[in-house]
Design a protein around this motif. Sequence first.
Motif, PDB file in Angstrom:
ATOM      1  N   GLN A 254     -45.902  37.884  39.837  1.00 33.18           N
ATOM      2  CA  GLN A 254     -47.317  38.257  39.756  1.00 33.18           C
ATOM      3  C   GLN A 254     -47.699  38.877  38.419  1.00 33.18           C
ATOM      4  OE1 GLN A 254     -45.077  39.064  42.017  1.00 33.18           O
ATOM      5  NE2 GLN A 254     -45.947  39.362  44.055  1.00 33.18           N
ATOM      6  N   PHE A 255     -46.724  39.356  37.660  1.00 34.05           N
ATOM      7  CA  PHE A 255     -47.047  40.070  36.422  1.00 34.05           C
ATOM      8  C   PHE A 255     -47.880  39.199  35.482  1.00 34.05           C
ATOM      9  CE2 PHE A 255     -46.107  41.332  32.034  1.00 34.05           C
ATOM     10  CZ  PHE A 255     -46.430  42.675  32.075  1.00 34.05           C
TER      11      PHE A 255
ATOM     12  N   SER B 244     -37.523  44.075  34.387  1.00 30.82           N
ATOM     13  CA  SER B 244     -38.110  44.190  35.725  1.00 30.82           C
ATOM     14  C   SER B 244     -39.432  43.440  35.832  1.00 30.82           C
ATOM     15  CB  SER B 244     -38.299  45.664  36.094  1.00 30.82           C
ATOM     16  OG  SER B 244     -37.059  46.329  36.187  1.00 30.82           O
ATOM     17  N   VAL B 245     -40.343  43.676  34.892  1.00 28.65           N
ATOM     18  CA  VAL B 245     -41.650  43.017  34.986  1.00 28.65           C
ATOM     19  C   VAL B 245     -41.540  41.519  34.686  1.00 28.65           C
ATOM     20  CG1 VAL B 245     -42.878  45.144  34.436  1.00 28.65           C
ATOM     21  CG2 VAL B 245     -42.267  43.563  32.595  1.00 28.65           C
TER      22      VAL B 245
ATOM     23  N   GLN C 274     -40.342  45.111  42.769  1.00 24.23           N
ATOM     24  CA  GLN C 274     -41.025  44.104  43.580  1.00 24.23           C
ATOM     25  C   GLN C 274     -41.358  44.657  44.961  1.00 24.23           C
ATOM     26  OE1 GLN C 274     -41.632  40.286  42.794  1.00 24.23           O
ATOM     27  NE2 GLN C 274     -43.131  41.299  44.113  1.00 24.23           N
ATOM     28  N   LEU C 275     -40.428  45.425  45.523  1.00 25.17           N
ATOM     29  CA  LEU C 275     -40.629  46.010  46.847  1.00 25.17           C
ATOM     30  C   LEU C 275     -41.788  47.003  46.833  1.00 25.17           C
ATOM     31  CD1 LEU C 275     -39.534  46.210  49.751  1.00 25.17           C
ATOM     32  CD2 LEU C 275     -37.968  47.987  48.944  1.00 25.17           C
ATOM     33  N   ALA C 276     -41.852  47.840  45.800  1.00 24.76           N
ATOM     34  CA  ALA C 276     -42.952  48.801  45.695  1.00 24.76           C
ATOM     35  C   ALA C 276     -44.289  48.088  45.506  1.00 24.76           C
ATOM     36  CB  ALA C 276     -42.690  49.761  44.530  1.00 24.76           C
ATOM     37  N   TYR C 277     -44.285  47.051  44.695  1.00 24.35           N
ATOM     38  CA  TYR C 277     -45.502  46.274  44.423  1.00 24.35           C
ATOM     39  C   TYR C 277     -46.011  45.611  45.705  1.00 24.35           C
ATOM     40  CZ  TYR C 277     -48.534  42.883  42.005  1.00 24.35           C
ATOM     41  OH  TYR C 277     -49.602  42.126  41.572  1.00 24.35           O
ATOM     42  N   ASP C 278     -45.121  44.927  46.408  1.00 21.81           N
ATOM     43  CA  ASP C 278     -45.522  44.245  47.643  1.00 21.81           C
ATOM     44  C   ASP C 278     -45.939  45.232  48.720  1.00 21.81           C
ATOM     45  OD1 ASP C 278     -45.089  41.719  46.610  1.00 21.81           O
ATOM     46  OD2 ASP C 278     -43.032  41.577  47.359  1.00 21.81           O
ATOM     47  N   SER C 279     -45.327  46.411  48.736  1.00 18.47           N
ATOM     48  CA  SER C 279     -45.672  47.409  49.742  1.00 18.47           C
ATOM     49  C   SER C 279     -47.080  47.944  49.540  1.00 18.47           C
ATOM     50  CB  SER C 279     -44.669  48.573  49.699  1.00 18.47           C
ATOM     51  OG  SER C 279     -43.382  48.142  50.078  1.00 18.47           O
ATOM     52  N   PHE C 280     -47.539  47.976  48.293  1.00 18.25           N
ATOM     53  CA  PHE C 280     -48.886  48.479  48.008  1.00 18.25           C
ATOM     54  C   PHE C 280     -49.941  47.383  48.134  1.00 18.25           C
ATOM     55  CE2 PHE C 280     -52.464  49.805  45.375  1.00 18.25           C
ATOM     56  CZ  PHE C 280     -52.678  51.091  45.843  1.00 18.25           C
ATOM     57  N   PHE C 281     -49.681  46.211  47.552  1.00 18.27           N
ATOM     58  CA  PHE C 281     -50.694  45.156  47.512  1.00 18.27           C
ATOM     59  C   PHE C 281     -50.551  44.136  48.638  1.00 18.27           C
ATOM     60  CE2 PHE C 281     -50.355  46.524  43.026  1.00 18.27           C
ATOM     61  CZ  PHE C 281     -51.678  46.874  42.809  1.00 18.27           C
TER      62      PHE C 281
END
Length: 311
Positions: free
Chosen positions: A277-278, A271-272, A210-217
């Motif tokens: 958002q998935f 995880s997903v 989740q942290l990686a996803y939010d950091s990118f988008f």
Amino acid sequence: MEEIFAILRGTFSKYVEANRLQLKSEELTYVRDKLNAMKLKLGNLPEEKSSEYYNEHYRRANFSDFDFIKNLEQALALRTYLQHAPLLVNESRLQLYQYYVNDDVTKARTSPYYENERNTLIVPLIFLQWPLFDHRQHPIFVQSLMGFILGHELSHAFEQEGILYDSLGNESPMGWQIRQSELFQNSLQCAAGTPFASLKERLADLNGLQLAYDSFFGLHHDSQLFEYRPYEFESEFLAPQLFYLSFAQFFCGSLPPVLGHDMDDVRVNVSVKNIQQFAKDFKCPLQKKHHEQEQQQQQLNYCQMWRPSQV
């Protein structure tokens, strides 16, 4: 690596300020201080190159020109001394220009790892090569793989074991206080709702992705309004979908599971499943196609610890 780490830490800082766990002022300060003091160390070698440094470092050792066993004993004695010497210094922590040797054989030294006692995330240099990392990769592939891995390790500082250590790597009553809080315990119970090999690894997976996803988008992005076309042969996928596929590809293989971790397919699926958002990114239909009540109920089923719920 420094840039990825800084972005992840900045996103986690937003999580902390949103205060999903409803922490008290002094508890928030404890978490902020730990996050801000966390260090990233690339490799495990000293940054010092001067002969004076090494002469001083090995000053206590009495090495021989011909006795290997004696030299080995001297090296082991020196290492033990240097590892325990900081105990005599108030508020001491790892000096990052020195290397650090750990005798914990249960940890894979070829992969990034987080040290609670030093509040330091260490990335072995051997890990920084293709196909795991290459500076020529598009950022979405870097963030979905290396961002997840660093996010996973960063998250270990704030799961049920890591939270017990303060910014200096010392066990703290404040950490125990946070761990025993109702909302923190609720997050633990949610993550423990399905079988797991290690609860702390489960939490690091959930929060790390989740942290990686939010950091990118970004925390407030709308996947329906964001399109991405990196290469012609991938034109059928949008950016968020590529993100998940790249993340899942990391776990494709026939190797046995890492000690203390779930099987690879379990890690991906759990995880997903817990990223809100998935379902939106892949346009998955709700189990019941009715009203906001069903959507709100599904949102309650996501296991998240630090990420703010109302985004």
